[in-house]
Each structure stands twice: as C-alpha cells, then as structure tokens.
Write a protein that holds these residues in place. Sequence first.
Motif, PDB file in Angstrom:
ATOM      1  N   ALA A  91       0.896  -1.199   0.162  1.00 51.06           N
ATOM      2  CA  ALA A  91       0.001  -0.028   0.005  1.00 51.06           C
ATOM      3  C   ALA A  91       0.873   1.261   0.102  1.00 51.06           C
ATOM      4  CB  ALA A  91      -0.862  -0.119   1.302  1.00 51.06           C
ATOM      5  N   ASN A  92       1.985   0.931   0.773  1.00 47.68           N
ATOM      6  CA  ASN A  92       2.704   2.292   0.633  1.00 47.68           C
ATOM      7  C   ASN A  92       3.688   2.368  -0.570  1.00 47.68           C
ATOM      8  OD1 ASN A  92       2.244   3.222   3.300  1.00 47.68           O
ATOM      9  ND2 ASN A  92       4.314   2.961   4.430  1.00 47.68           N
ATOM     10  N   VAL A  93       3.908   1.415  -1.192  1.00 44.50           N
ATOM     11  CA  VAL A  93       4.567   1.394  -2.289  1.00 44.50           C
ATOM     12  C   VAL A  93       3.779   2.144  -3.479  1.00 44.50           C
ATOM     13  CG1 VAL A  93       5.332   0.096  -4.346  1.00 44.50           C
ATOM     14  CG2 VAL A  93       6.120  -0.679  -1.790  1.00 44.50           C
ATOM     15  N   LEU A  94       2.579   1.846  -3.463  1.00 44.94           N
ATOM     16  CA  LEU A  94       1.526   2.374  -4.346  1.00 44.94           C
ATOM     17  C   LEU A  94       1.432   3.963  -4.007  1.00 44.94           C
ATOM     18  CD1 LEU A  94       0.343   1.941  -6.919  1.00 44.94           C
ATOM     19  CD2 LEU A  94      -1.261   0.616  -5.825  1.00 44.94           C
ATOM     20  N   ASP A  95       1.176   4.133  -2.546  1.00 44.26           N
ATOM     21  CA  ASP A  95       1.328   5.660  -2.441  1.00 44.26           C
ATOM     22  C   ASP A  95       2.492   6.389  -2.796  1.00 44.26           C
ATOM     23  OD1 ASP A  95      -1.190   5.092  -1.244  1.00 44.26           O
ATOM     24  OD2 ASP A  95      -0.577   4.957   0.961  1.00 44.26           O
ATOM     25  N   SER A  96       3.516   5.901  -2.856  1.00 38.93           N
ATOM     26  CA  SER A  96       4.765   6.580  -2.939  1.00 38.93           C
ATOM     27  C   SER A  96       4.817   6.969  -4.519  1.00 38.93           C
ATOM     28  CB  SER A  96       6.111   5.739  -2.815  1.00 38.93           C
ATOM     29  OG  SER A  96       6.220   6.110  -1.230  1.00 38.93           O
ATOM     30  N   GLN A  97       4.181   5.778  -5.427  1.00 37.79           N
ATOM     31  CA  GLN A  97       4.162   6.007  -6.773  1.00 37.79           C
ATOM     32  C   GLN A  97       3.260   7.100  -7.057  1.00 37.79           C
ATOM     33  OE1 GLN A  97       3.250   2.103  -8.193  1.00 37.79           O
ATOM     34  NE2 GLN A  97       5.389   1.132  -7.893  1.00 37.79           N
ATOM     35  N   ASN A 114      -4.264  -0.779  -7.010  1.00 35.00           N
ATOM     36  CA  ASN A 114      -5.118  -0.860  -5.755  1.00 35.00           C
ATOM     37  C   ASN A 114      -6.534  -1.273  -6.141  1.00 35.00           C
ATOM     38  OD1 ASN A 114      -4.263   0.031  -3.187  1.00 35.00           O
ATOM     39  ND2 ASN A 114      -3.890   2.158  -3.961  1.00 35.00           N
ATOM     40  N   ILE A 115      -7.225  -2.103  -5.414  1.00 35.16           N
ATOM     41  CA  ILE A 115      -8.737  -2.298  -5.667  1.00 35.16           C
ATOM     42  C   ILE A 115      -9.501  -1.864  -4.426  1.00 35.16           C
ATOM     43  CG2 ILE A 115      -8.019  -4.180  -7.073  1.00 35.16           C
ATOM     44  CD1 ILE A 115      -9.015  -6.158  -5.016  1.00 35.16           C
ATOM     45  N   MET A 164     -15.442  -1.428  -9.805  1.00 33.82           N
ATOM     46  CA  MET A 164     -14.793  -2.195 -10.936  1.00 33.82           C
ATOM     47  C   MET A 164     -14.592  -1.805 -12.222  1.00 33.82           C
ATOM     48  SD  MET A 164     -15.773  -6.306 -11.695  1.00 33.82           S
ATOM     49  CE  MET A 164     -17.300  -6.001 -12.434  1.00 33.82           C
ATOM     50  N   GLU A 165     -15.263  -0.760 -12.711  1.00 30.34           N
ATOM     51  CA  GLU A 165     -15.027  -0.182 -13.968  1.00 30.34           C
ATOM     52  C   GLU A 165     -13.851   0.643 -13.952  1.00 30.34           C
ATOM     53  OE1 GLU A 165     -18.567   1.396 -12.758  1.00 30.34           O
ATOM     54  OE2 GLU A 165     -18.356   3.278 -13.555  1.00 30.34           O
ATOM     55  N   ASP A 166     -13.503   1.265 -12.742  1.00 26.47           N
ATOM     56  CA  ASP A 166     -12.057   2.379 -12.800  1.00 26.47           C
ATOM     57  C   ASP A 166     -10.951   1.366 -12.568  1.00 26.47           C
ATOM     58  OD1 ASP A 166     -13.256   4.607 -12.776  1.00 26.47           O
ATOM     59  OD2 ASP A 166     -13.954   4.478 -10.584  1.00 26.47           O
ATOM     60  N   ILE A 167     -11.160   0.236 -11.847  1.00 28.71           N
ATOM     61  CA  ILE A 167     -10.099  -0.570 -11.816  1.00 28.71           C
ATOM     62  C   ILE A 167      -9.560  -1.413 -13.094  1.00 28.71           C
ATOM     63  CG2 ILE A 167      -9.150  -2.764 -10.781  1.00 28.71           C
ATOM     64  CD1 ILE A 167     -11.184  -2.272  -8.626  1.00 28.71           C
ATOM     65  N   LEU A 168     -10.900  -1.865 -13.890  1.00 25.46           N
ATOM     66  CA  LEU A 168     -10.650  -2.266 -15.252  1.00 25.46           C
ATOM     67  C   LEU A 168      -9.795  -1.273 -16.313  1.00 25.46           C
ATOM     68  CD1 LEU A 168     -13.790  -4.567 -15.665  1.00 25.46           C
ATOM     69  CD2 LEU A 168     -11.423  -5.202 -15.132  1.00 25.46           C
ATOM     70  N   PHE A 169     -10.361  -0.223 -16.167  1.00 24.41           N
ATOM     71  CA  PHE A 169      -9.683   0.947 -17.047  1.00 24.41           C
ATOM     72  C   PHE A 169      -8.294   0.940 -16.899  1.00 24.41           C
ATOM     73  CE2 PHE A 169      -8.850   5.326 -17.906  1.00 24.41           C
ATOM     74  CZ  PHE A 169      -9.236   5.442 -19.190  1.00 24.41           C
ATOM     75  N   GLU A 203       3.003  -7.985 -15.563  1.00 22.30           N
ATOM     76  CA  GLU A 203       2.430  -8.423 -14.339  1.00 22.30           C
ATOM     77  C   GLU A 203       1.700  -7.556 -13.576  1.00 22.30           C
ATOM     78  OE1 GLU A 203       4.874 -11.492 -11.734  1.00 22.30           O
ATOM     79  OE2 GLU A 203       4.472  -9.783 -10.103  1.00 22.30           O
ATOM     80  N   ILE A 204       0.389  -7.956 -13.153  1.00 23.40           N
ATOM     81  CA  ILE A 204      -0.524  -6.958 -12.423  1.00 23.40           C
ATOM     82  C   ILE A 204      -0.854  -7.436 -10.968  1.00 23.40           C
ATOM     83  CG2 ILE A 204      -2.602  -5.836 -12.107  1.00 23.40           C
ATOM     84  CD1 ILE A 204      -2.768  -5.369 -15.121  1.00 23.40           C
ATOM     85  N   THR A 205      -0.296  -6.993  -9.816  1.00 22.98           N
ATOM     86  CA  THR A 205      -1.027  -7.520  -8.606  1.00 22.98           C
ATOM     87  C   THR A 205      -1.967  -6.619  -8.116  1.00 22.98           C
ATOM     88  OG1 THR A 205       1.386  -8.200  -8.300  1.00 22.98           O
ATOM     89  CG2 THR A 205      -0.218  -7.965  -6.288  1.00 22.98           C
ATOM     90  N   LEU A 206      -3.208  -7.195  -7.696  1.00 24.85           N
ATOM     91  CA  LEU A 206      -4.361  -6.348  -7.227  1.00 24.85           C
ATOM     92  C   LEU A 206      -3.969  -6.076  -5.871  1.00 24.85           C
ATOM     93  CD1 LEU A 206      -7.250  -8.083  -9.346  1.00 24.85           C
ATOM     94  CD2 LEU A 206      -6.030  -5.998  -9.795  1.00 24.85           C
TER      95      LEU A 206
END
Length: 481
Positions: free
Chosen positions: A55-61, A194-195, A220-225, A237-240
């Motif tokens: 979660a922090n890795v993605l927040d940093s991105q 992030n889901i 779901m539509e935002d995640i799929l986009f 590779e995607i990690t949800l």
Amino acid sequence: MAKEVIIEEMPDLKKASRRNRRPTEFVLDEMVIPTQLKLLANGKKFFIRTYGCQANVLDSQNLEGILLEIGYVSCDDPLEADIVILNTCAIRENAEDKVFGEIGSLKQLKNKNKDSLICICGCMSQQPHIVEKIRKTYPQVDIIFGTHNINHLPQLIQKALETNSRIIEVYSKEGEVIEHIPCYRQDRFKAFVNIMFGCDKFCTYCIVPYTRGKQRSRKMEDILFECKNLVEEGYQEITLIGQNVNAYAKDLDLGYDFATLLVEVAKLGIPRLRFTTSHPWDFTEGMFKAMATYKNIMPAIHLPLQSGSDDVLRRMGRRYTSKEYMALVDKLREIVPNVAITTDIIVGFPNETDQDFEDTLNVVRYVKYDSAFTFIYSPRVGTPGANMKDEVSMETKHERFNRLVDTLAVDIKAKADAYIGKIVPVLVEGCSKKNTTRLTGYTDTLKLVNFVGNPEHVGKIVKVKINEAHTYSLIGEEVDE
Ligand code: 5AD
Ligand code: SF4
C-alpha cells in the motif's frame, strides 16, 4: 528562531476507531491539480523513501506522480534533494525506529540547504503520539501529512514554502476513494493496482484499521480501465492490492465480488495476475475456481495464519479456528493443486502459552508453507492488544521465534528442492550490473530465481531450468522454448 506550526488537523485514533462499521455511502472524489500549482517546483529535486507494505509502495508511486506534475524531478540522494518524503510504516516498533533514525540523519540536509522541505507521511503520521514526538523532537520536519491527505500534497508544499511554517494535516476520517491521482511507475513490466483501501477487521494487534480508515473499494469499471491501460502499455504482471482483497466490493453492494473482478481482469489478457493480501475469513469458492480456470491468474496465495492456537486466534479477533484454516487450505489445494501458499505468523501475542505455540507449529507442519513472514508481537498504542497483560518473557518469545523459523524452513527447503531439474516460467526482473548475464526473476509461484541468461530478456517471461535450490532462492539457467 523556531518556525510556527500550522495545525490543519491532528490525527485522532479514537475518531478513527469509532467509525460506522456498516457500509457507508460511496464517496468518490477526483484529484485535480490547479494549473497555477503545476509550475510550483520548476525543476527542483525530490527524493522519496518508502517503508512497509505494498500500500505504501503504491502511495509513493502516487506521490511521485504528483511531484512530477508540479515540476519536481527525481534524484537518488536525499542530501541533494529540495524535498524529501519519508513514507512510513507503523506495523511494528522496529519499523518506526528506522524512520526516527532517518529523520535524525536528515538534519544534515537542513544544514546544507535550509530551504529544503522534509515531509513525513504514511501510517506513522496517523498516530497522535508519533506526531507529537516529531513536532517536539525533530524541528527539521516541515510537513506531516496522513494517508488520507496525499492528494493535498501540492497545496501543503505551497503553504509550507509561502508561510515558512511547519504544517500538520492528518485526517482521521473514514476515508474516501479518490480517482485520478497521478501515478508514476518506474517499473515498466510489473504494476500494483489498488482495488480497495482500509480495513474493517480490527484484529486486536493491528494498527492498520486506524491508520488507513474504513474498508472502501474502488468501482470495478475504474479498476478495469486502469488494468486495460497497463496491458496496452505492455505490462507483464499486475498485482491487485488491498488489506483484504477477498472482501472486495462488500461495501459497494453492486452485484459483483472479488471473484468477478479477478475473472474480468484476467480476461484483459495480462500475462500474470496476482493479488494480495487475503484474509482466511472472506474466501469464496468462486475465487479458487477463477484461479483454476484462468491460467494467467498465478497459482500463489498469501494466507496469513497469525497463530495456530484457537484461543490466541480468538483473542486476536481473527474469526476462524485452526481447523477452519486447515480446511480452507485443503479446499484450495483440491481446486488449484499446484498452488503455492505463503503466510504471516506472529509469535509472542500476550500470554501465548507453550501449548498455544505448539499448536502454531502443528498447523505449520500440516500446511507445509512455501514461504512465510514471521514476527514477534509488537504492542501498538491504541489497539486492544496493547492493554492485554503479558507474562511471557522476551527471551521465551525469541526462543519460540527461532523454533518457528526452523520448523518453517524444513518444508520451505523441501518445496524448493522439488524444483530441481524442472523447467519453469520466470518473469525476468533485472540483471547484475557487474555481469549482465546473471539475471533474477520470479516463477509463477513467486519463487526467486537467480540464473544465467540473456540480459535482453529483462521484462520478459522466459523458461529457466532449475539446477540448485536454497531455502529462499533457486539457481538455474535460461533454456530455449
Ligand atoms: N506485531 C507484530 N506483527 C504484526 N503484524 C501486524 N501487526 C503486528 C504487530 N502489532 C503482522 C501480521 C500481518 C503482517 C503484515 O504484520 O502478521 O499480517
Ligand atoms: Fe490488520 Fe487484521 Fe486488517 Fe490485516 S486483516 S490489516 S492484520 S486488522
């Protein structure tokens, strides 16, 4: 002269815990950076250090994406930066100690460049006693902002620069879902998405439900986009990610769940799809079936056990028994036979008895994990666990910890040995700077592999023959198809 402190909002753990446990109205907001802020930095340099989980890795991105949009450029040395952000973790005391050490050494940056900004964000910022300590003991820190305040970063920087003050802005609200936060992923072939945010489980040892707010899922539509764009950009590779991915969408009530999402993302054609973390409580057979049906959903599950003792599990508030956990593992292996299972285990929860600990070892021997993260319990201020009496000595906790690690290692090594002689698919992550034919990557089951191969294959999935196995890594050579 000491700088003035502007307190926009202080963190409040009680407020964070008193939230409504029922699904709330879905609050969705979008981040828009005002045009006049886009020139704020004009080529100044930033450095971000990230502690803790995905979660922090993605927040940093996201932080990096925001900083780039307002004109900062990245640099590799904190002492060369005009703004340093420490994105912190509060899960255990030793994580916090590391951050305090780094804040101390950043004093040098202030001596060198008095106009530089030092910012603290992430889970530590959400705790009132930590914010007080930073405010009193570390005058070099200019901005403290919370996990719900990331989208205000441009305005916080502007205010700190204009007023020459220290600023604290940490909301303790239930949280909302904010779309369109810029995101910069340095990695061109592996992405976290992030889901959902927050956690509603309130396990009695854990600070996360307080620091990250109520569980709220993205639509779901935002995640799929987002995932579709990643596929089109060539990601492999995607990690949800989420604290509890299998509870995805329970708060939305829109007629879909995590199994639906998994299938829909898999259908986009990403070569490797992963997810983390799962709580044993919210599993559905639909998820396992999706894993068995779609070959691009990787056969690897992180399934935190925490303890094998029913009494400790009850006191931890985990909502399952060891028998239920083992039944879940059996079911999973029945439907996805080649699945790799990893876990988290805490030793030394308050008043854990010898028998409780033996029960944990028994579950470990039963499951035969592929890998595990092990921790000694660390009391977190504000959690129920911190008020529990604890008669167990630190020495006993360390002894148990070592026995646990040794017990886990037996099966981890046996699982690694079983790879010897096999040819496995590996997503190549990088190569050694000294010898570019030495590559590293991960198997579909998330085993680390060091191997000899073609450096041009970084970012691709290749076949590797495994020749040797260590407990935590495999050694091999790339082979042709
Ligand atoms: N002490 C020790 N370990 C903890 N974890 C969470 N809170 C604590 C704590 N207070 C561990 C759990 C969790 C992992 C991310 O960190 O095992 O699954
Ligand atoms: Fe913490 Fe439990 Fe939520 Fe995991 S499920 S984040 S351990 S409260």
